[in-house]
Scaffold this active site. Sequence first.
Site, PDB file in Angstrom:
ATOM      1  N   GLN A  15       0.808  -1.230   0.000  1.00 16.67           N
ATOM      2  CA  GLN A  15       0.000   0.000   0.000  1.00 16.67           C
ATOM      3  C   GLN A  15       0.831   1.266   0.000  1.00 16.67           C
ATOM      4  O   GLN A  15       0.570   2.188  -0.757  1.00 16.67           O
ATOM      5  CB  GLN A  15      -0.742   0.036   1.325  1.00 16.67           C
ATOM      6  CG  GLN A  15      -2.024  -0.608   1.480  1.00 16.67           C
ATOM      7  CD  GLN A  15      -2.756   0.236   2.524  1.00 16.67           C
ATOM      8  OE1 GLN A  15      -3.507   1.126   2.146  1.00 16.67           O
ATOM      9  NE2 GLN A  15      -2.482   0.003   3.796  1.00 16.67           N
ATOM     10  N   ASP A 161       3.765  10.797  12.713  1.00 17.25           N
ATOM     11  CA  ASP A 161       3.264  11.280  14.006  1.00 17.25           C
ATOM     12  C   ASP A 161       3.475  12.790  14.101  1.00 17.25           C
ATOM     13  O   ASP A 161       2.604  13.531  14.559  1.00 17.25           O
ATOM     14  CB  ASP A 161       4.011  10.575  15.145  1.00 17.25           C
ATOM     15  CG  ASP A 161       4.006   9.076  14.968  1.00 17.25           C
ATOM     16  OD1 ASP A 161       3.023   8.432  15.338  1.00 17.25           O
ATOM     17  OD2 ASP A 161       4.995   8.535  14.412  1.00 17.25           O
ATOM     18  N   HIS A 189       7.664   4.986  17.570  1.00 20.60           N
ATOM     19  CA  HIS A 189       6.517   5.117  16.678  1.00 20.60           C
ATOM     20  C   HIS A 189       5.468   4.087  17.094  1.00 20.60           C
ATOM     21  O   HIS A 189       5.432   2.964  16.610  1.00 20.60           O
ATOM     22  CB  HIS A 189       6.884   4.927  15.210  1.00 20.60           C
ATOM     23  CG  HIS A 189       5.654   4.736  14.355  1.00 20.60           C
ATOM     24  ND1 HIS A 189       4.747   5.751  14.168  1.00 20.60           N
ATOM     25  CD2 HIS A 189       5.158   3.674  13.716  1.00 20.60           C
ATOM     26  CE1 HIS A 189       3.744   5.290  13.442  1.00 20.60           C
ATOM     27  NE2 HIS A 189       3.965   4.026  13.143  1.00 20.60           N
TER      28      HIS A 189
HETATM   29  P1  NAX Z   1       1.353  -3.749   3.011  1.00 22.54           P
HETATM   30  O1  NAX Z   1       1.079  -5.013   3.708  1.00 22.54           O
HETATM   31  O2  NAX Z   1       0.362  -3.183   2.055  1.00 22.54           O
HETATM   32  O3  NAX Z   1       2.725  -3.874   2.216  1.00 22.54           O
HETATM   33  C1  NAX Z   1       3.871  -4.396   2.786  1.00 22.54           C
HETATM   34  C2  NAX Z   1       4.634  -5.107   1.694  1.00 22.54           C
HETATM   35  O4  NAX Z   1       5.872  -5.522   2.237  1.00 22.54           O
HETATM   36  C3  NAX Z   1       3.935  -6.348   1.162  1.00 22.54           C
HETATM   37  O5  NAX Z   1       3.780  -6.221  -0.239  1.00 22.54           O
HETATM   38  C4  NAX Z   1       4.889  -7.476   1.532  1.00 22.54           C
HETATM   39  O6  NAX Z   1       4.941  -8.485   0.563  1.00 22.54           O
HETATM   40  C5  NAX Z   1       6.206  -6.743   1.638  1.00 22.54           C
HETATM   41  N1  NAX Z   1       7.208  -7.448   2.453  1.00 22.54           N
HETATM   42  C6  NAX Z   1       7.019  -8.186   3.571  1.00 22.54           C
HETATM   43  N2  NAX Z   1       8.164  -8.722   3.991  1.00 22.54           N
HETATM   44  C7  NAX Z   1       9.109  -8.287   3.133  1.00 22.54           C
HETATM   45  C8  NAX Z   1      10.506  -8.522   3.032  1.00 22.54           C
HETATM   46  N3  NAX Z   1      11.145  -9.305   3.900  1.00 22.54           N
HETATM   47  N4  NAX Z   1      11.178  -7.926   2.026  1.00 22.54           N
HETATM   48  C9  NAX Z   1      10.533  -7.158   1.142  1.00 22.54           C
HETATM   49  N5  NAX Z   1       9.212  -6.907   1.167  1.00 22.54           N
HETATM   50  C10 NAX Z   1       8.512  -7.477   2.153  1.00 22.54           C
HETATM   51  O7  NAX Z   1       1.707  -2.699   4.156  1.00 22.54           O
HETATM   52  P2  NAX Z   1       1.792  -1.105   4.078  1.00 22.54           P
HETATM   53  O8  NAX Z   1       0.463  -0.534   4.380  1.00 22.54           O
HETATM   54  O9  NAX Z   1       2.478  -0.705   2.834  1.00 22.54           O
HETATM   55  O10 NAX Z   1       2.711  -0.807   5.347  1.00 22.54           O
HETATM   56  C11 NAX Z   1       4.055  -1.215   5.386  1.00 22.54           C
HETATM   57  C12 NAX Z   1       4.614  -1.086   6.780  1.00 22.54           C
HETATM   58  O11 NAX Z   1       4.591   0.254   7.219  1.00 22.54           O
HETATM   59  C13 NAX Z   1       3.842  -1.878   7.830  1.00 22.54           C
HETATM   60  O12 NAX Z   1       4.772  -2.526   8.687  1.00 22.54           O
HETATM   61  C14 NAX Z   1       3.132  -0.796   8.615  1.00 22.54           C
HETATM   62  O13 NAX Z   1       2.859  -1.184   9.926  1.00 22.54           O
HETATM   63  C15 NAX Z   1       4.150   0.311   8.556  1.00 22.54           C
HETATM   64  N6  NAX Z   1       3.697   1.672   8.843  1.00 22.54           N
HETATM   65  C16 NAX Z   1       4.551   2.486   9.498  1.00 22.54           C
HETATM   66  C17 NAX Z   1       4.269   3.807   9.747  1.00 22.54           C
HETATM   67  C18 NAX Z   1       5.232   4.698  10.460  1.00 22.54           C
HETATM   68  O14 NAX Z   1       4.863   5.828  10.740  1.00 22.54           O
HETATM   69  N7  NAX Z   1       6.454   4.290  10.795  1.00 22.54           N
HETATM   70  C19 NAX Z   1       2.971   4.381   9.339  1.00 22.54           C
HETATM   71  C20 NAX Z   1       2.269   3.606   8.291  1.00 22.54           C
HETATM   72  C21 NAX Z   1       2.391   2.127   8.362  1.00 22.54           C
HETATM   73  O15 NAX Z   1       1.398   1.626   9.231  1.00 22.54           O
END
Ligand code: NAX
Length: 328
Positions: A15, A161, A189
Amino acid sequence: AKAPMRVAITGAAGQIGYSLLFRIANGDMLGKDQPVILQLLEIPDEKVQKALSGVMMELQDCAFPLLAGISAHSDATAAFKDADVALLVGSRPRGPGMERKDLLEANARIFTVQGKALDAVASRNVKVLVVGNPANTNAYIAMKSAPGLPSKNFTAMLRLDHNRALSQVAAKVGKPVTAIEKLFVWGNHSSTMYPDYRFATADGQPIPELIHDEAWNRDVFLPIVSKRGAAIIEARGLSSAASAANAAVNHVRDWLLGTGGKWTTMGVPSDGAYGIPEGTIFGFPVTTENGEYKIVQGLDIDTFSREHIEQTLKELLEERESIQHLLS
Ligand code: NAX
């Protein structure tokens, strides 16, 4: 013309990736005169790699003038080769029945591998931003797994944040966000982070004089900012993505291009400031110049702030404790 910079992005078919890649290719992160090469990493899963190829088709179809190349990978050492910037977005989401500890461990494994791969093949000055949760602890693991790279180059994203806090404060004082300075967020975070406007100003006027309301701070502002992620999931059925991508763009842009003396928030390894143990990846107020950040030092910490800082630190130290055995 400038030589292209290599930006590696993990979780590129997710996403956040769907918003982030287009912003970077458009020049929003590195500047409108800086060509970029995108090196995308996803898990080897066939469906995910296929989705990634679709995203790449769309990137091509944008015909971005600054996009000098794109490649897709399922192996970190290929994706991180010579990377100048690495955005570690992909992580393991919490599955059904998964305990917090399992989640920490699953991610610790991912970020150990990725830290080692960065250490092996990335530019010696690669700037790393970890977005994937638990972001601070994942950044810590990557940093510890890359002893050949400068620790200071490993950061975690607190900028979402920060931006959430900024928009709430601006609305409260009835000023544009651009009028607000010296606002920032402390800590992890997670819902324990602590947004602090005690030093902030709006058009130079101290915010605490404009918002003379401790109850608003405690009972409205803090809960809104800390539960904003949950509110978005509740409303959208999906977690924050465009705003998270925007925050990542803001974080890296400010880090590389400088804040011109203004404060922002970055999750960075502590230098021991404010009693935060050295090396802990913690949200701090920073200024940036010439590709380096500096933690704003010497701020007064009152009792209320100390309690909140201790609480978010405690959580972070517990996270670290539970994965410590996986490091080394
Ligand atoms: P999605 O689940 O839509 O996308 C994550 C993608 O990462 C998936 O396509 C998956 O196949 C891929 N992935 C998983 N393991 C992997 C690896 N070892 N190597 C390469 N790719 C891998 O999640 P999305 O909404 O894009 O969010 C991604 C991350 O951001 C999540 O962990 C989420 O919790 C975190 N966030 C962090 C935020 C922050 O402020 N620090 C805010 C937004 C978000 O919630």
